[in-house]
Design an enzyme around this catalytic site. Structure first.
Site, PDB file in Angstrom:
ATOM      1  N   SER A  97       0.783  -1.145  -0.130  1.00 51.15           N
ATOM      2  CA  SER A  97      -0.141  -0.024   0.021  1.00 51.15           C
ATOM      3  C   SER A  97       0.977   1.281  -0.051  1.00 51.15           C
ATOM      4  CB  SER A  97      -1.135   0.005   1.293  1.00 51.15           C
ATOM      5  OG  SER A  97      -0.356   0.005   2.345  1.00 51.15           O
ATOM      6  N   HIS A  98       2.161   1.215   0.329  1.00 49.67           N
ATOM      7  CA  HIS A  98       3.047   2.491   0.417  1.00 49.67           C
ATOM      8  C   HIS A  98       4.272   2.072  -0.499  1.00 49.67           C
ATOM      9  CE1 HIS A  98       0.739   3.053   3.810  1.00 49.67           C
ATOM     10  NE2 HIS A  98       1.303   4.245   4.072  1.00 49.67           N
ATOM     11  N   ARG A 133      -5.438   4.570   5.268  1.00 53.77           N
ATOM     12  CA  ARG A 133      -6.077   5.038   3.939  1.00 53.77           C
ATOM     13  C   ARG A 133      -5.425   4.258   2.809  1.00 53.77           C
ATOM     14  NH1 ARG A 133      -6.910   8.818  -0.239  1.00 53.77           N
ATOM     15  NH2 ARG A 133      -9.146   9.561  -0.226  1.00 53.77           N
ATOM     16  N   GLU A 189      -4.453   1.235   3.095  1.00 51.42           N
ATOM     17  CA  GLU A 189      -5.236  -0.049   2.821  1.00 51.42           C
ATOM     18  C   GLU A 189      -6.274  -0.039   2.363  1.00 51.42           C
ATOM     19  OE1 GLU A 189      -3.629  -2.894   3.461  1.00 51.42           O
ATOM     20  OE2 GLU A 189      -1.872  -2.014   4.151  1.00 51.42           O
TER      21      GLU A 189
END
Length: 333
Positions: free
Chosen positions: A46-47, A185, A187
């Site tokens: 996610s990042h 957020r 995720e």
């Protein structure tokens, strides 16, 4: 979901080349690419590459200076300020980290406010080097309104993550990184991309109704974890990463943001402590390890970050399965 296997070296090259194609110089692109690669290698997708279009959007709109050179000011013996001059946060952190470590090892405890930065990464990647240097570390940052205060109806706080790192000489540092919201957020964005529903109690839609649809929650708001307890932590982050250091609160950052889809300009607050200067130089490490061992006596208990370290050792050999949806978006840039 269709995926492509990529080595960490290929992920880093893709990220760096994409950023340089849109205005970053090699140094700025390199430190952001390192952060993206670490996220992918540790299983924090996610990042990772998923964030690259957001990074590019801020470069294309002119909001971020891809050639910025952060400046470091010593505001006090134990306070090191870094002004990013509108760079991505990893560049400012890279510039200030050694100064923070030196100040903490001199004074016992030191703080590093970062201003004029654009934060879009996982905090554990920023705190882990502090812990690996033998220091206890902490970091927090705000964003734009995405979380409703306890008892409220409108988003006011960012997801406002906090991160804590504990050094373990001879062993991987213990680092936890968690949002003040029920779910980060990123995720929720990942769930939207992959077509998953959310658990109950994560967020609400634009009308304030509870929803498990990630698209609806992205248009609405997230809830703080633990009700008023998480809400209070989110408020604390606003004060530390905004009010304390002369930077923006989340609602202020949103007002001046251009809405390009990338991170707003804001602040971050970090501090570091030297456990060797806190009164138990000979015993603190063994004492803490005995505590961790006691934790791990219980079934199904693991130290925070253990999964990241496991993923890291595996992906260094096997590479990472990257979503073709993400790769298509990057190609389209």
């Amino acid at each position: 979901m269709s995926e492509t296997s990529m080595s960490l070296a290929d992920i880093r090259k893709l990220a760096a080349d994409t950023l340089m194609a849109h205005g970053c110089d090699a140094e700025n692109a390199g430190v952001v690419a390192d952060t993206v690669t670490r996220a992918e290698g540790d299983g924090c997708h996610s990042h990772g590459l998923m964030r690259l279009p957001g990074y590019v959007a801020t470069l294309k709109s002119g909001k971020v200076n891809g050639k910025a050179r952060p400046t470091v000011s010593k505001l006090a013996p134990a306070v090191v300020q870094v002004n990013g001059h509108n760079c991505f946060a990893p560049m400012a952190l890279n510039e200030g980290r050694a100064h923070l470590i030196e100040a903490a090892k001199t004074c016992g405890i030191a703080a590093m406010p970062l201003i004029g930065i654009h934060h879009f990464a996982a905090l554990w990647a920023e705190v882990e080097p502090i812990a690996d240097a033998g220091l206890v570390g902490f970091a927090c940052t705000s964003y734009k309104p995405a979380v409703i205060p306890a008892g409220g109806t409108k988003a006011l706080y960012g997801t406002n993550p906090i991160c804590f790192g504990w050094p373990r000489p001879g062993k991987p540092s213990m680092v936890f990184d968690q949002a003040s919201s029920v779910m980060a957020r990123g995720e929720v964005m990942l769930a939207s991309r992959e077509g998953h529903t959310l658990p109950e109690g994560v967020g609400v839609d634009a009308d304030g109704n509870p929803s498990t649809n990630p698209d609806d929650v992205l248009k609405g708001a997230l809830l703080a974890f633990g009700g008023y307890k998480g809400s209070s932590i989110a408020m604390m982050v606003e004060l530390l990463a905004g009010g304390l250091i002369g930077e923006s609160f989340s609602f202020e950052a949103a007002k001046r943001d251009n809405g390009d889809g990338g991170p707003p300009q804001g602040g971050e607050f970090m501090f570091a402590m030297d456990p060797n200067l806190m009164g138990d130089a000979d015993g603190w490490a063994a004492h803490a390890d005995a505590f961790f061992d006691k934790m791990l006596e219980q079934d199904n208990v693991r130290l925070p970050g253990a999964r990241r370290h496991k993923n890291r050792s595996e992906t260094a050999k096997t590479g990472v399965a990257v979503s073709n949806i993400v790769l298509d978006k990057i190609s389209a840039l």
